[in-house]
Write an enzyme that holds these catalytic residues in place. Structure first.
Site, PDB file in Angstrom:
ATOM      1  N   ARG A  51      54.100-117.201 -29.190  1.00 53.15           N
ATOM      2  CA  ARG A  51      53.619-116.692 -30.488  1.00 53.15           C
ATOM      3  C   ARG A  51      52.426-115.779 -30.252  1.00 53.15           C
ATOM      4  O   ARG A  51      52.295-114.720 -30.851  1.00 53.15           O
ATOM      5  CB  ARG A  51      53.257-117.841 -31.441  1.00 53.15           C
ATOM      6  CG  ARG A  51      52.562-117.330 -32.702  1.00 53.15           C
ATOM      7  CD  ARG A  51      52.500-118.307 -33.870  1.00 53.15           C
ATOM      8  NE  ARG A  51      52.402-119.692 -33.495  1.00 53.15           N
ATOM      9  CZ  ARG A  51      51.307-120.263 -32.943  1.00 53.15           C
ATOM     10  NH1 ARG A  51      50.228-119.550 -32.719  1.00 53.15           N
ATOM     11  NH2 ARG A  51      51.323-121.539 -32.623  1.00 53.15           N
ATOM     12  N   TYR A 103      59.081 -99.216 -51.698  1.00 55.30           N
ATOM     13  CA  TYR A 103      60.145-100.150 -51.326  1.00 55.30           C
ATOM     14  C   TYR A 103      60.058-101.405 -52.203  1.00 55.30           C
ATOM     15  O   TYR A 103      58.977-101.974 -52.375  1.00 55.30           O
ATOM     16  CB  TYR A 103      59.980-100.501 -49.840  1.00 55.30           C
ATOM     17  CG  TYR A 103      61.003-101.487 -49.345  1.00 55.30           C
ATOM     18  CD1 TYR A 103      62.331-101.118 -49.206  1.00 55.30           C
ATOM     19  CD2 TYR A 103      60.644-102.789 -49.038  1.00 55.30           C
ATOM     20  CE1 TYR A 103      63.274-102.018 -48.755  1.00 55.30           C
ATOM     21  CE2 TYR A 103      61.589-103.699 -48.591  1.00 55.30           C
ATOM     22  CZ  TYR A 103      62.896-103.309 -48.455  1.00 55.30           C
ATOM     23  OH  TYR A 103      63.825-104.207 -48.018  1.00 55.30           O
ATOM     24  N   ASP A 175      53.106 -96.578 -44.855  1.00 54.65           N
ATOM     25  CA  ASP A 175      54.428 -97.067 -44.464  1.00 54.65           C
ATOM     26  C   ASP A 175      55.212 -95.854 -43.960  1.00 54.65           C
ATOM     27  O   ASP A 175      55.612 -94.998 -44.751  1.00 54.65           O
ATOM     28  CB  ASP A 175      55.102 -97.720 -45.680  1.00 54.65           C
ATOM     29  CG  ASP A 175      56.479 -98.292 -45.363  1.00 54.65           C
ATOM     30  OD1 ASP A 175      57.111 -97.848 -44.396  1.00 54.65           O
ATOM     31  OD2 ASP A 175      56.936 -99.168 -46.126  1.00 54.65           O
ATOM     32  N   LYS A 200      64.797-100.102 -39.395  1.00 52.25           N
ATOM     33  CA  LYS A 200      65.447 -98.878 -39.857  1.00 52.25           C
ATOM     34  C   LYS A 200      65.582 -97.882 -38.707  1.00 52.25           C
ATOM     35  O   LYS A 200      66.296 -98.155 -37.763  1.00 52.25           O
ATOM     36  CB  LYS A 200      64.672 -98.315 -41.053  1.00 52.25           C
ATOM     37  CG  LYS A 200      64.243 -99.391 -42.082  1.00 52.25           C
ATOM     38  CD  LYS A 200      65.406-100.005 -42.819  1.00 52.25           C
ATOM     39  CE  LYS A 200      65.037-101.259 -43.606  1.00 52.25           C
ATOM     40  NZ  LYS A 200      63.970-101.130 -44.574  1.00 52.25           N
TER      41      LYS A 200
HETATM   42  C1  LIG Z   1      63.046-101.984 -45.264  1.00 56.11           C
HETATM   43  C2  LIG Z   1      61.712-101.489 -45.642  1.00 56.11           C
HETATM   44  C3  LIG Z   1      60.604-102.327 -45.662  1.00 56.11           C
HETATM   45  C4  LIG Z   1      60.715-103.825 -45.361  1.00 56.11           C
HETATM   46  O1  LIG Z   1      61.031-104.037 -44.030  1.00 56.11           O
HETATM   47  P1  LIG Z   1      61.899-105.309 -43.510  1.00 56.11           P
HETATM   48  O2  LIG Z   1      62.059-105.018 -42.072  1.00 56.11           O
HETATM   49  O3  LIG Z   1      63.163-105.301 -44.285  1.00 56.11           O
HETATM   50  O4  LIG Z   1      61.064-106.498 -43.801  1.00 56.11           O
HETATM   51  C5  LIG Z   1      59.378-101.797 -45.999  1.00 56.11           C
HETATM   52  N1  LIG Z   1      59.247-100.478 -46.311  1.00 56.11           N
HETATM   53  C6  LIG Z   1      60.287 -99.635 -46.301  1.00 56.11           C
HETATM   54  C7  LIG Z   1      60.080 -98.211 -46.644  1.00 56.11           C
HETATM   55  C8  LIG Z   1      61.555-100.112 -45.978  1.00 56.11           C
HETATM   56  O5  LIG Z   1      62.589 -99.263 -45.995  1.00 56.11           O
END
Ligand SMILES: *Cc1c(COP(=O)(O)O)cnc(C)c1O
Length: 384
Positions: A51, A103, A175, A200
């Site tokens: 961890r 998101y 983000d 992604k």
């Molecule tokens: C998918 C996504 C998230 C969340 O991420 P996870 O890996 O699904 O927890 C946050 N911001 C954006 C822009 C996303 O596309």
């Protein structure tokens, strides 16, 4: 030559990495272990419990820091877990100014998890950066932004927002999931924290759920590491390996995502049944100039509305698609289509989401790296 000074495409492959010390393995081994032998209490080789740290995760974290031009990377079990660690920097009474078009899961984390701990969130349109100043007061500790926004493809001027954040002594987190560091590097533009859903584009193959943070400042990195370890939502060794492998082709995949995205945006905008296409590469996109300035290209995400469409009609179109898969998520090699109102953004109340343009008729495409002729033919038959 120092690997720090490599250009981006080389950094995706080599950044922060060297062959494994034990046998020279070119790819970091998957250290599938929870613990590490000690010669005497505390006598370990840098790792004591997975961890707190794992060599495969360290390899990913170094790669992340390298491609975002940061100093420290932290890998989490998901994008939301990464974001959660950032919100934990705050105290009850603190306030956050966030993009309104963000998101759905990020919105849910802010509103349904952290509001009850006494943190206040303001959701605003940030296309005009100066608007943010109206919402900053002595309690404001964090500005959270997404650009391009999901799913409306609004563009926010990171540099302008960072100037406001610095002047008012507020942390700026970006983000960067949609753009990836191939297209834009928020830390270079003045942001303090970059966050990713590595699920992604960084992973890129729709086979893993991982999150990441990258920062430059040591003190901030230490605080975030404290929450990563104390709360424990870490990225496992196998998942770390998969994202590392994904990052090595990020630049070639992104180049094709952008080319295909552009071709599809241009196909849609000329189609007689299309009402509106959202893509920052169009010259009449409201913040096209900012997009051109802060991004290398315009990405593979395109949203659209067909003429006279509604909830049922949008659902029919996405159901008819054959090459595009109807699914949540984005950024993989395969093309995906989604209906934000009923899928990714269903956790945002209808009035709230319609205020930012996420209407029932909206369809979002994550354009993959297939032959674009096949993707266009698929859209053609589905739109009818
Ligand atoms: C998918 C996504 C998230 C969340 O991420 P996870 O890996 O699904 O927890 C946050 N911001 C954006 C822009 C996303 O596309």
């Amino acid at each position: 030559m120092s690997k720090k000074n490599l250009k981006f495409n080389s950094k995706t492959i080599h950044g922060g990495q060297q062959p494994d010390k034990a046998y020279g393995a070119v790819m970091p081994p998957i250290y599938q272990t929870s613990t590490y032998a000690q010669s005497t209490p505390g006598g370990h080789q840098g790792y004591e419990y997975s961890r707190s740290g794992n060599p495969t995760r360290t390899a990913l974290e170094n790669s992340l820091a390298s491609i975002e031009n940061g100093e420290f990377g932290l890998a989490f079990a998901s994008g939301l877990a990464a974001m959660d660690a950032v919100v934990k920097l705050l105290q009850p009474g603190d306030e956050v100014v966030s993009t309104n078009d963000l998101y759905g899961g990020s919105y849910r984390l802010f509103r349904l998890v952290y509001e009850k701990f006494g943190i206040k969130f303001h959701f605003i349109g940030m296309q005009k950066a100066t608007k943010i100043e109206e919402y900053i007061n002595d309690n404001t500790k964090l500005i959270w932004l997404e650009t391009p926004t999901n799913p409306m493809m609004n563009i926010i001027d990171i540099k302008k927002v960072s100037e406001i954040a610095k002047k008012r002594n507020v942390l700026l987190a970006v983000d960067n999931t949609f753009a990836t560091p191939y297209l834009q590097k928020p830390l270079d533009l003045g942001a303090d924290i970059v966050m990713h859903s590595a699920t992604k584009y960084l992973g890129g193959h729709s086979d893993v759920v991982v999150g990441a943070l990258v920062v430059k400042d040591k003190e901030l990195a230490d605080k975030l590491y404290f929450y990563q370890n104390a709360s424990g939502a870490v990225c496992g060794p196998m998942d770390s390996f998969l994202v590392l492998r994904g990052i090595k082709t990020l630049h070639v995949r992104m180049q094709r995502h952008c080319e295909n995205g552009k071709a599809i945006a241009n196909f849609l905008v000329k189609h007689p049944k299309i009402e509106k296409v959202y893509w920052p590469g169009f010259e009449d996109h409201p913040n096209h100039d900012v997009a051109k300035e802060q991004m290398k290209d315009f990405g593979g995400m395109v949203s659209f509305i067909t003429k006279g469409s509604n909830y049922d009609e949008a659902i029919k179109i996405v159901e008819r698609l054959q090459v595009f898969t109807l699914a949540e998520s984005l950024g993989g090699v395969e093309s995906l289509a989604g209906h934000p109102a009923s899928m990714t953004h269903a956790s945002i109340p209808k009035e709230e989401r319609e205020k930012s343009g996420v209407v029932d008729a909206l369809i979002r495409l994550s354009v993959g790296i297939e032959d674009v002729e096949d993707l266009i033919a698929d859209l053609e038959q589905a739109i009818g």
